[in-house]
Design a protein around this motif. Sequence first.
Motif, PDB file in Angstrom:
ATOM      1  N   PRO A  77       0.813  -1.217   0.000  1.00 38.25           N
ATOM      2  CA  PRO A  77       0.000   0.000   0.000  1.00 38.25           C
ATOM      3  C   PRO A  77       0.853   1.278   0.000  1.00 38.25           C
ATOM      4  N   LYS A  78       0.346   2.249  -0.763  1.00 36.35           N
ATOM      5  CA  LYS A  78       1.076   3.489  -1.066  1.00 36.35           C
ATOM      6  C   LYS A  78       1.497   4.237   0.200  1.00 36.35           C
ATOM      7  N   VAL A  79       0.666   4.141   1.247  1.00 37.93           N
ATOM      8  CA  VAL A  79       0.937   4.904   2.463  1.00 37.93           C
ATOM      9  C   VAL A  79       2.335   4.614   3.017  1.00 37.93           C
ATOM     10  N   GLY A  80       2.745   3.352   2.959  1.00 39.25           N
ATOM     11  CA  GLY A  80       4.072   2.973   3.469  1.00 39.25           C
ATOM     12  C   GLY A  80       5.176   3.466   2.557  1.00 39.25           C
ATOM     13  N   ILE A  81       4.943   3.369   1.258  1.00 39.91           N
ATOM     14  CA  ILE A  81       5.953   3.826   0.280  1.00 39.91           C
ATOM     15  C   ILE A  81       6.146   5.337   0.427  1.00 39.91           C
ATOM     16  N   ASP A  82       5.021   6.058   0.578  1.00 38.71           N
ATOM     17  CA  ASP A  82       5.085   7.526   0.699  1.00 38.71           C
ATOM     18  C   ASP A  82       5.849   7.954   1.956  1.00 38.71           C
ATOM     19  N   MET A  83       5.667   7.222   3.058  1.00 42.71           N
ATOM     20  CA  MET A  83       6.395   7.562   4.300  1.00 42.71           C
ATOM     21  C   MET A  83       7.908   7.506   4.072  1.00 42.71           C
ATOM     22  N   LEU A  84       8.342   6.500   3.319  1.00 40.14           N
ATOM     23  CA  LEU A  84       9.783   6.336   3.070  1.00 40.14           C
ATOM     24  C   LEU A  84      10.283   7.372   2.064  1.00 40.14           C
ATOM     25  N   LYS A  85       9.451   7.653   1.044  1.00 43.65           N
ATOM     26  CA  LYS A  85       9.844   8.657   0.043  1.00 43.65           C
ATOM     27  C   LYS A  85       9.943  10.044   0.672  1.00 43.65           C
ATOM     28  N   ALA A  86       9.064  10.288   1.665  1.00 46.56           N
ATOM     29  CA  ALA A  86       9.046  11.603   2.329  1.00 46.56           C
ATOM     30  C   ALA A  86      10.367  11.888   3.057  1.00 46.56           C
ATOM     31  N   LYS A  87      11.133  10.840   3.325  1.00 49.36           N
ATOM     32  CA  LYS A  87      12.434  11.039   3.972  1.00 49.36           C
ATOM     33  C   LYS A  87      13.494  11.475   2.952  1.00 49.36           C
ATOM     34  N   GLY A  88      13.104  11.482   1.672  1.00 49.46           N
ATOM     35  CA  GLY A  88      14.047  11.871   0.622  1.00 49.46           C
ATOM     36  C   GLY A  88      14.932  10.709   0.185  1.00 49.46           C
ATOM     37  N   TRP A  89      14.570   9.498   0.579  1.00 53.04           N
ATOM     38  CA  TRP A  89      15.386   8.325   0.263  1.00 53.04           C
ATOM     39  C   TRP A  89      15.054   7.785  -1.122  1.00 53.04           C
ATOM     40  N   ASP A  90      15.999   7.002  -1.628  1.00 57.60           N
ATOM     41  CA  ASP A  90      15.805   6.329  -2.915  1.00 57.60           C
ATOM     42  C   ASP A  90      14.992   5.045  -2.629  1.00 57.60           C
ATOM     43  N   VAL A  91      13.702   5.094  -2.970  1.00 59.66           N
ATOM     44  CA  VAL A  91      12.830   3.955  -2.653  1.00 59.66           C
ATOM     45  C   VAL A  91      12.558   3.181  -3.948  1.00 59.66           C
ATOM     46  N   VAL A  92      13.026   1.936  -3.974  1.00 58.86           N
ATOM     47  CA  VAL A  92      12.880   1.118  -5.186  1.00 58.86           C
ATOM     48  C   VAL A  92      11.833   0.038  -4.914  1.00 58.86           C
TER      49      VAL A  92
ATOM     50  N   ARG B 204      -3.994  -3.848   5.827  1.00 55.76           N
ATOM     51  CA  ARG B 204      -2.805  -3.820   4.970  1.00 55.76           C
ATOM     52  C   ARG B 204      -2.155  -2.427   4.993  1.00 55.76           C
ATOM     53  N   ASN B 205      -2.973  -1.360   5.111  1.00 53.85           N
ATOM     54  CA  ASN B 205      -2.397  -0.011   5.244  1.00 53.85           C
ATOM     55  C   ASN B 205      -1.593   0.090   6.543  1.00 53.85           C
ATOM     56  N   LYS B 206      -2.167  -0.441   7.628  1.00 53.88           N
ATOM     57  CA  LYS B 206      -1.477  -0.356   8.929  1.00 53.88           C
ATOM     58  C   LYS B 206      -0.173  -1.153   8.900  1.00 53.88           C
ATOM     59  N   MET B 207      -0.196  -2.298   8.224  1.00 56.50           N
ATOM     60  CA  MET B 207       1.035  -3.102   8.125  1.00 56.50           C
ATOM     61  C   MET B 207       2.111  -2.342   7.340  1.00 56.50           C
ATOM     62  N   ALA B 208       1.682  -1.653   6.273  1.00 55.32           N
ATOM     63  CA  ALA B 208       2.635  -0.877   5.463  1.00 55.32           C
ATOM     64  C   ALA B 208       3.228   0.257   6.298  1.00 55.32           C
ATOM     65  N   GLU B 209       2.376   0.925   7.074  1.00 55.15           N
ATOM     66  CA  GLU B 209       2.856   2.023   7.937  1.00 55.15           C
ATOM     67  C   GLU B 209       3.845   1.501   8.972  1.00 55.15           C
ATOM     68  N   MET B 210       3.504   0.365   9.569  1.00 57.38           N
ATOM     69  CA  MET B 210       4.354  -0.176  10.639  1.00 57.38           C
ATOM     70  C   MET B 210       5.712  -0.619  10.094  1.00 57.38           C
ATOM     71  N   ALA B 211       5.693  -1.288   8.946  1.00 61.11           N
ATOM     72  CA  ALA B 211       6.962  -1.736   8.351  1.00 61.11           C
ATOM     73  C   ALA B 211       7.814  -0.522   7.979  1.00 61.11           C
ATOM     74  N   ALA B 212       7.179   0.515   7.402  1.00 59.78           N
ATOM     75  CA  ALA B 212       7.927   1.726   7.012  1.00 59.78           C
ATOM     76  C   ALA B 212       8.491   2.425   8.250  1.00 59.78           C
ATOM     77  N   GLN B 213       7.703   2.489   9.321  1.00 56.82           N
ATOM     78  CA  GLN B 213       8.165   3.152  10.552  1.00 56.82           C
ATOM     79  C   GLN B 213       9.362   2.420  11.148  1.00 56.82           C
ATOM     80  N   ASN B 214       9.325   1.092  11.085  1.00 59.16           N
ATOM     81  CA  ASN B 214      10.469   0.314  11.582  1.00 59.16           C
ATOM     82  C   ASN B 214      11.736   0.691  10.827  1.00 59.16           C
ATOM     83  N   ILE B 215      11.604   0.873   9.512  1.00 64.56           N
ATOM     84  CA  ILE B 215      12.781   1.256   8.697  1.00 64.56           C
ATOM     85  C   ILE B 215      13.225   2.672   9.055  1.00 64.56           C
ATOM     86  N   ILE B 216      12.259   3.574   9.203  1.00 61.70           N
ATOM     87  CA  ILE B 216      12.598   4.980   9.526  1.00 61.70           C
ATOM     88  C   ILE B 216      13.366   5.052  10.848  1.00 61.70           C
TER      89      ILE B 216
END
Length: 322
Positions: free
Chosen positions: A10-25, A297-309
């Motif tokens: 889900p896009k919400v997790g991808i957007d959280m990582l992109k918002a950090k200015g990182w190269d998200v593939v 699935r949105n919450k899982m995407a957010e949680m996985a992205a937050q763990n990376i952040i």
Amino acid sequence: MKVFISRPIPKVGIDMLKAKGWDVVVNEKAEGRAATKAELIEGAKSSDAILAVLTDKIDGEVMDVGTPALKIIANYAVGFDNIDLEAAKQRKIMVTNTPGVLTNTVAEHTFTLMLSIAHRISEADRFSRAGRYHAWGPNLLLGTDLSGKTLGVVGLGRIGSRVAFHAVKGFEMKVLYNDPKPNSDFEKEFGAQYVERIDDMLPHCDFVSIHVPLLDSTHHLINEARLKIMKRSAYLINTSRGPIIDEKALALSLSKGWIRGAAIDVFEFEPEIVPELKELDNVILTPHIASATGETRNKMAEMAAQNIIEALGGRTPPNLVK
Ligand code: NAD
């Protein structure tokens, strides 16, 4: 920083990582199919983080490609049997999962399966579509009530205890449970009874629901011998991991009538399903969708992205697998 996401999430997790200015593939090719080993290896190259899903086998070989940049593998699942934890530990790579956010959804799916197999919903649907409904009948597609029956919960963790909650509060079922550790607070609140040995619990259950993680000790926890000691009227539900049940033995038990029915969301040789099971009417098969709601699935995407952040920010991620 480079973050590799092995499947479109889900896009919400991808957007959280992109918002950090990182190269998200994002491995867009793996939509509707598992990522290949070659894609995982290519994606791991010079990545600081991998966001993995349960179809990815993340072993030492994949980790070595990412070393020394790779700091975290964030699994988009509560289970983490797809990741070689020992290999990650040796390479000082953090592993995280997504516990809690999918508990209610998986418990709802478990109950959906339990009600559907007991009330023969899939069978009745096939019957109606096939044009076989000619007249209401006193004996047409008779099922089984849940109310007042005994549910055996194998693994009283987050999901198992939520399933027990629905059983007791919603259906006035009696709950027996088997887990390495008893939970006296739970017993008091739900009138549940602890059974130390699974073999002492199975013969007393009308429904058995599996909620243990996949470990060496839980592989084929439900085997031919254990299916044979269950009631002939019993139903088996599995929303945990496929290899916990010996699937060939399950097909045999259903065809021989050792148990009355089964409803399973996960398969021993996923995505393959042993052919004998697909021939049977007294089994419901769902394709590993127990956590598949938009909200979860949105919450899982957010949680996985937050763990990376957190990990890439030099902090301890909240859902570190120890
Ligand atoms: P959890 O860690 O909260 O609960 C697992 C429980 O199993 C614990 O209480 C543990 O003590 C118990 N246990 C461990 N070994 C046991 C054994 N040999 N016998 C009996 N009990 C044992 O985990 P959870 O969040 O409730 O998730 C449970 C599992 O469900 C996950 O590991 C995952 O594999 C599976 N799952 C599947 C889906 C799906 O889509 N089908 C979704 C989410 C989770």
